[in-house]
Design a protein around this motif. Structure first.
Motif, PDB file in Angstrom:
ATOM      1  N   ARG A 145       0.838  -1.203   0.000  1.00 53.15           N
ATOM      2  CA  ARG A 145       0.000   0.000   0.000  1.00 53.15           C
ATOM      3  C   ARG A 145       0.873   1.252   0.000  1.00 53.15           C
ATOM      4  O   ARG A 145       0.612   2.209  -0.743  1.00 53.15           O
ATOM      5  CB  ARG A 145      -0.926  -0.012   1.213  1.00 53.15           C
ATOM      6  CG  ARG A 145      -1.846   1.198   1.324  1.00 53.15           C
ATOM      7  CD  ARG A 145      -2.896   0.972   2.385  1.00 53.15           C
ATOM      8  NE  ARG A 145      -2.295   0.499   3.627  1.00 53.15           N
ATOM      9  CZ  ARG A 145      -2.958  -0.166   4.567  1.00 53.15           C
ATOM     10  NH1 ARG A 145      -4.240  -0.443   4.405  1.00 53.15           N
ATOM     11  NH2 ARG A 145      -2.357  -0.566   5.663  1.00 53.15           N
ATOM     12  N   ASP A 146       1.919   1.265   0.835  1.00 54.24           N
ATOM     13  CA  ASP A 146       2.808   2.427   0.886  1.00 54.24           C
ATOM     14  C   ASP A 146       3.534   2.619  -0.446  1.00 54.24           C
ATOM     15  O   ASP A 146       3.721   3.766  -0.899  1.00 54.24           O
ATOM     16  CB  ASP A 146       3.823   2.274   2.016  1.00 54.24           C
ATOM     17  CG  ASP A 146       3.187   2.426   3.389  1.00 54.24           C
ATOM     18  OD1 ASP A 146       2.070   2.982   3.468  1.00 54.24           O
ATOM     19  OD2 ASP A 146       3.803   1.979   4.378  1.00 54.24           O
ATOM     20  N   LEU A 147       3.951   1.520  -1.078  1.00 49.07           N
ATOM     21  CA  LEU A 147       4.633   1.631  -2.361  1.00 49.07           C
ATOM     22  C   LEU A 147       3.714   2.212  -3.428  1.00 49.07           C
ATOM     23  O   LEU A 147       4.126   3.057  -4.233  1.00 49.07           O
ATOM     24  CB  LEU A 147       5.157   0.263  -2.806  1.00 49.07           C
ATOM     25  CG  LEU A 147       6.371  -0.275  -2.040  1.00 49.07           C
ATOM     26  CD1 LEU A 147       6.666  -1.698  -2.454  1.00 49.07           C
ATOM     27  CD2 LEU A 147       7.594   0.606  -2.289  1.00 49.07           C
ATOM     28  N   LEU A 148       2.458   1.772  -3.432  1.00 50.55           N
ATOM     29  CA  LEU A 148       1.497   2.315  -4.388  1.00 50.55           C
ATOM     30  C   LEU A 148       1.275   3.803  -4.144  1.00 50.55           C
ATOM     31  O   LEU A 148       1.233   4.604  -5.086  1.00 50.55           O
ATOM     32  CB  LEU A 148       0.171   1.550  -4.290  1.00 50.55           C
ATOM     33  CG  LEU A 148      -0.965   2.058  -5.193  1.00 50.55           C
ATOM     34  CD1 LEU A 148      -0.563   1.973  -6.665  1.00 50.55           C
ATOM     35  CD2 LEU A 148      -2.249   1.274  -4.931  1.00 50.55           C
ATOM     36  N   ASP A 149       1.133   4.195  -2.870  1.00 47.39           N
ATOM     37  CA  ASP A 149       0.938   5.615  -2.544  1.00 47.39           C
ATOM     38  C   ASP A 149       2.141   6.445  -2.983  1.00 47.39           C
ATOM     39  O   ASP A 149       1.984   7.555  -3.506  1.00 47.39           O
ATOM     40  CB  ASP A 149       0.708   5.788  -1.043  1.00 47.39           C
ATOM     41  CG  ASP A 149      -0.678   5.316  -0.601  1.00 47.39           C
ATOM     42  OD1 ASP A 149      -1.518   5.055  -1.493  1.00 47.39           O
ATOM     43  OD2 ASP A 149      -0.919   5.210   0.610  1.00 47.39           O
ATOM     44  N   ASP A 150       3.344   5.914  -2.751  1.00 47.17           N
ATOM     45  CA  ASP A 150       4.548   6.639  -3.168  1.00 47.17           C
ATOM     46  C   ASP A 150       4.616   6.746  -4.698  1.00 47.17           C
ATOM     47  O   ASP A 150       4.957   7.804  -5.242  1.00 47.17           O
ATOM     48  CB  ASP A 150       5.800   5.936  -2.639  1.00 47.17           C
ATOM     49  CG  ASP A 150       5.987   6.149  -1.144  1.00 47.17           C
ATOM     50  OD1 ASP A 150       5.473   7.147  -0.616  1.00 47.17           O
ATOM     51  OD2 ASP A 150       6.647   5.305  -0.506  1.00 47.17           O
ATOM     52  N   TYR A 151       4.308   5.654  -5.371  1.00 44.01           N
ATOM     53  CA  TYR A 151       4.333   5.644  -6.841  1.00 44.01           C
ATOM     54  C   TYR A 151       3.389   6.702  -7.406  1.00 44.01           C
ATOM     55  O   TYR A 151       3.720   7.405  -8.365  1.00 44.01           O
ATOM     56  CB  TYR A 151       3.948   4.254  -7.348  1.00 44.01           C
ATOM     57  CG  TYR A 151       3.731   4.174  -8.839  1.00 44.01           C
ATOM     58  CD1 TYR A 151       4.821   4.119  -9.715  1.00 44.01           C
ATOM     59  CD2 TYR A 151       2.447   4.169  -9.372  1.00 44.01           C
ATOM     60  CE1 TYR A 151       4.626   4.051 -11.091  1.00 44.01           C
ATOM     61  CE2 TYR A 151       2.241   4.097 -10.747  1.00 44.01           C
ATOM     62  CZ  TYR A 151       3.330   4.040 -11.598  1.00 44.01           C
ATOM     63  OH  TYR A 151       3.139   3.984 -12.957  1.00 44.01           O
ATOM     64  N   ALA A 152       2.211   6.839  -6.797  1.00 45.76           N
ATOM     65  CA  ALA A 152       1.186   7.748  -7.311  1.00 45.76           C
ATOM     66  C   ALA A 152       1.256   9.139  -6.686  1.00 45.76           C
ATOM     67  O   ALA A 152       0.446  10.006  -7.019  1.00 45.76           O
ATOM     68  CB  ALA A 152      -0.204   7.152  -7.061  1.00 45.76           C
ATOM     69  N   GLY A 153       2.204   9.354  -5.765  1.00 46.99           N
ATOM     70  CA  GLY A 153       2.285  10.657  -5.106  1.00 46.99           C
ATOM     71  C   GLY A 153       1.089  10.938  -4.216  1.00 46.99           C
ATOM     72  O   GLY A 153       0.595  12.073  -4.160  1.00 46.99           O
ATOM     73  N   LEU A 154       0.620   9.922  -3.507  1.00 44.00           N
ATOM     74  CA  LEU A 154      -0.583  10.061  -2.687  1.00 44.00           C
ATOM     75  C   LEU A 154      -0.286  10.219  -1.206  1.00 44.00           C
ATOM     76  O   LEU A 154      -1.193  10.112  -0.379  1.00 44.00           O
ATOM     77  CB  LEU A 154      -1.491   8.831  -2.888  1.00 44.00           C
ATOM     78  CG  LEU A 154      -2.036   8.630  -4.297  1.00 44.00           C
ATOM     79  CD1 LEU A 154      -2.812   7.316  -4.383  1.00 44.00           C
ATOM     80  CD2 LEU A 154      -2.930   9.796  -4.693  1.00 44.00           C
ATOM     81  N   ARG A 155       0.961  10.476  -0.851  1.00 44.90           N
ATOM     82  CA  ARG A 155       1.297  10.567   0.574  1.00 44.90           C
ATOM     83  C   ARG A 155       0.535  11.694   1.262  1.00 44.90           C
ATOM     84  O   ARG A 155       0.107  11.572   2.410  1.00 44.90           O
ATOM     85  CB  ARG A 155       2.792  10.780   0.740  1.00 44.90           C
ATOM     86  CG  ARG A 155       3.607   9.524   0.583  1.00 44.90           C
ATOM     87  CD  ARG A 155       3.335   8.549   1.715  1.00 44.90           C
ATOM     88  NE  ARG A 155       4.236   7.415   1.680  1.00 44.90           N
ATOM     89  CZ  ARG A 155       4.280   6.476   2.599  1.00 44.90           C
ATOM     90  NH1 ARG A 155       3.469   6.535   3.631  1.00 44.90           N
ATOM     91  NH2 ARG A 155       5.100   5.461   2.504  1.00 44.90           N
ATOM     92  N   ALA A 156       0.366  12.833   0.574  1.00 48.34           N
ATOM     93  CA  ALA A 156      -0.367  13.950   1.186  1.00 48.34           C
ATOM     94  C   ALA A 156      -1.809  13.553   1.461  1.00 48.34           C
ATOM     95  O   ALA A 156      -2.364  13.837   2.526  1.00 48.34           O
ATOM     96  CB  ALA A 156      -0.309  15.175   0.279  1.00 48.34           C
ATOM     97  N   GLY A 157      -2.421  12.868   0.482  1.00 52.29           N
ATOM     98  CA  GLY A 157      -3.803  12.418   0.683  1.00 52.29           C
ATOM     99  C   GLY A 157      -3.922  11.404   1.791  1.00 52.29           C
ATOM    100  O   GLY A 157      -4.879  11.446   2.582  1.00 52.29           O
TER     101      GLY A 157
END
Length: 559
Positions: A145-157
């Motif tokens: 899940r963290d890798l997907l968020d990092d890939y998509a730039g979703l950390r702020a969300g």
């Protein structure tokens, strides 16, 4: 990244110190030369299980030291682990492990003794190992899940979702706690009302006990006090008291003061001040006599009040001064019972609103993850095709969980799944892919995720097994791509196509001397590198055609 690896007395290695650099580093050599010993040694320094069989025959202990440069990255996960363990955090991190012939192991971080668990935790932030039979990092579904968020730039969300989660859970906890308190208060409502009524009748005042106790002591000794005060008053103001004596002395001296030439003035002044002080003391004694109440009924009333306060304090297991606060708390709990409906409704409404806000943010994040998963799947598929896995399918599953699975990371369960045969359902990487396929899946994933991973050093152990030609070249190209993206890539390979892509090349070989066999590792210059790749192409006898093919593979890389 890995800077140096120093090995002492591990299997066939007596003494070896290797200096590594960024980019693609390849290690080649004949089968059985000892390439696996290097990886086993590195694994030992990273906290892998220690086996006494790794200790060189005839030696008491083996040791491995791995030095890493963290590159000044303040956000590197290793720093957080070091701070947690109160260890010095520097840009250079040295992991050392010793292993005795009887299987005992000792671990050190920057020369500080630590446990093997800590060594392993640090190692996981520094190196990922991918091979035919062992792989770390991307295989762990907990990080998908963290890798997907990092890939998509979703950390702020995801950060906003975490904040909404904490707000909801805080309000929900307040609601539950208020309901529990109200339920407990209802169960003891009758007791509370009776206790508040008793305390209201008693009407305790903070500090009252001290005053009553002092008054009681005075009244208990009233007769003796009055007798002593009266006697003292007589000494001051009686027929032969000090007041009369001082007054007589002042009159006598006053009559002859003029004849003394001023010498009696200080004496007269002192006697006058003394007379004033004695008069004030006499008045105070008169006031004390009036204040001391010799009425026995007054003492009885004070003792009755004092004993009643102390009995109430014992009954409620508090101090007399604590009765005031106890009464206020009991009254508050009664108010909670009376207002419980309104309070609980208000808290329930707030909790529901917070839950709705959390779900709105989590669902928006889930939609973004689903869209990003499709993009990542297409990117991985593009990498798989040249690796001769065009029929394989990589899928990033984003599935919303039930409420029991909700958390600060959202409402999604994310997993990387693969299907290697058309029509087959996708499943977890480790269960579906064979050894060679698994390594190539890992390679494709690492290329796609190269910019979002936190581990700076990647190790691929014979990722090219069972392939050759164009596929091996495609593997080498992708490994070189990873090495060119700020990562350090160490590859153990039997493929000349992969070896030719390396920025740095080491040869692992055996050497026998005086009846002893040792493994040595030699960094190859351009000429030796050409010979090694020619050997990999032709076998034991290096032919001119093999050298020509090696030159073709190396191309301008020899310049």
């Amino acid at each position: 990244m890995l800077v140096t690896l120093t090995i002492r007395d591990v299997v066939l290695i007596e003494r070896l110190s290797l200096a590594f650099r960024p980019g693609l580093c390849v290690l080649t050599g004949e089968t059985g030369a000892g390439k696996s010993i290097l990886l086993d040694s590195l694994g030992l320094a990273l906290g892998a299980r220690g086996d006494s069989g790794l200790v060189r025959h005839g030696c008491d202990q083996a040791s491995v030291t791995a030095e890493f440069d963290l590159g000044g990255r303040a956000d590197h996960p290793a720093f957080a682990i070091l701070r947690e363990q109160e260890l010095e955090a520097e840009d250079t991190l040295v992991l050392r492990r010793t292993l005795t012939a009887d299987g005992r192991s000792r671990c050190f971080v920057n020369d500080q003794p630590v446990g093997v668990t800590l060594l392993r935790r640090l190692g996981e932030t520094l190196v990922e190992v991918h091979g035919q039979f062992e792989t770390h990092g991307l295989m762990d579904q907990r990080i998908h899940r963290d890798l997907l968020d990092d890939y998509a730039g979703l950390r702020a969300g995801s950060g906003a979702v975490a904040e909404a989660w904490r707000a909801w859970r805080r309000l929900e906890q307040e609601r539950v706690q208020a309901a529990q308190e109200a339920g407990k208060a209802r169960a003891e409502e009758e007791y509370l009302r009776h206790a508040v009524e008793e305390l209201d009748q008693l009407a305790p005042v903070e500090g009252e006990e001290t005053g009553l106790a002092e008054r009681r002591v005075v009244l208990q000794h009233a007769e003796k006090l009055i007798e002593a005060i009266t006697q003292a008053y007589g000494e001051l103001s009686g027929e032969r008291g000090a007041e009369r004596s001082l007054a007589s002395a002042l009159r006598t001296l006053g009559r002859i003061a003029e004849k003394a030439g001023g010498r009696l003035d200080p004496v007269i002044t002192a006697l006058d001040e003394a007379a004033a002080d004695i008069a004030e003391a006499a008045r105070s004694l008169q006031a004390l006599v009036a204040d001391v109440d010799t009425d026995g009924g007054s003492l009885d009333r004070i003792e009755e009040r004092l004993f009643a306060l102390r009995a109430a304090a014992r009954k409620h297991a508090t101090s007399v001064d604590g009765l005031v606060a106890l009464r206020a708390d009991m009254a508050r709990r009664l108010t909670l019972i009376e207002d419980t409906g309104d309070i609980l409704q208000r808290l329930a409404t707030q909790a529901e609103q917070a839950k709705a806000a959390y779900l709105a943010a989590a669902r928006a994040l889930s939609q973004a993850r689903t869209a990003a998963a499709a993009r990542m799947d297409r990117a991985v598929a593009a990498e798989l095709k040249p690796l001769r896995m065009e029929k394989a399918r990589f899928t990033t599953r984003v599935a919303q969980t039930g409420e029991e699975g909700w958390g600060p990371q959202g409402i999604d369960d994310v997993a990387f799944l693969v299907a290697t045969n058309p029509g087959a359902p996708p499943g977890p990487l480790a269960r579906i892919a064979s050894g060679g396929e698994l390594a190539r899946f890992m390679l494709a994933l690492k290329v796609v995720l190269a910019q979002v991973g936190t581990v700076p050093t990647l190790v691929f152990d014979e990722v090219d097994t069972g392939v050759g030609g164009a596929v091996a070249d495609a593997i080498g190209e992708r490994l070189a791509t990873l090495g060119g993206k700020g990562l350090q890539v160490l590859v153990v390979t039997h493929s000349p196509q992969v070896a030719a892509r390396g920025g740095h090349h080491w040869n692992v070989r055996k050497r026998s001397s005086a009846g002893r066999t040792q493994t040595e590792v030699v960094e190859l210059g351009p000429a030796d590198r050409l010979e090694e790749i020619a050997r990999m192409l032709s076998g034991a006898e290096i032919t001119p055609a093999a050298r020509a093919a090696a030159e073709s593979l190396l191309g301008t890389r020899l310049l």
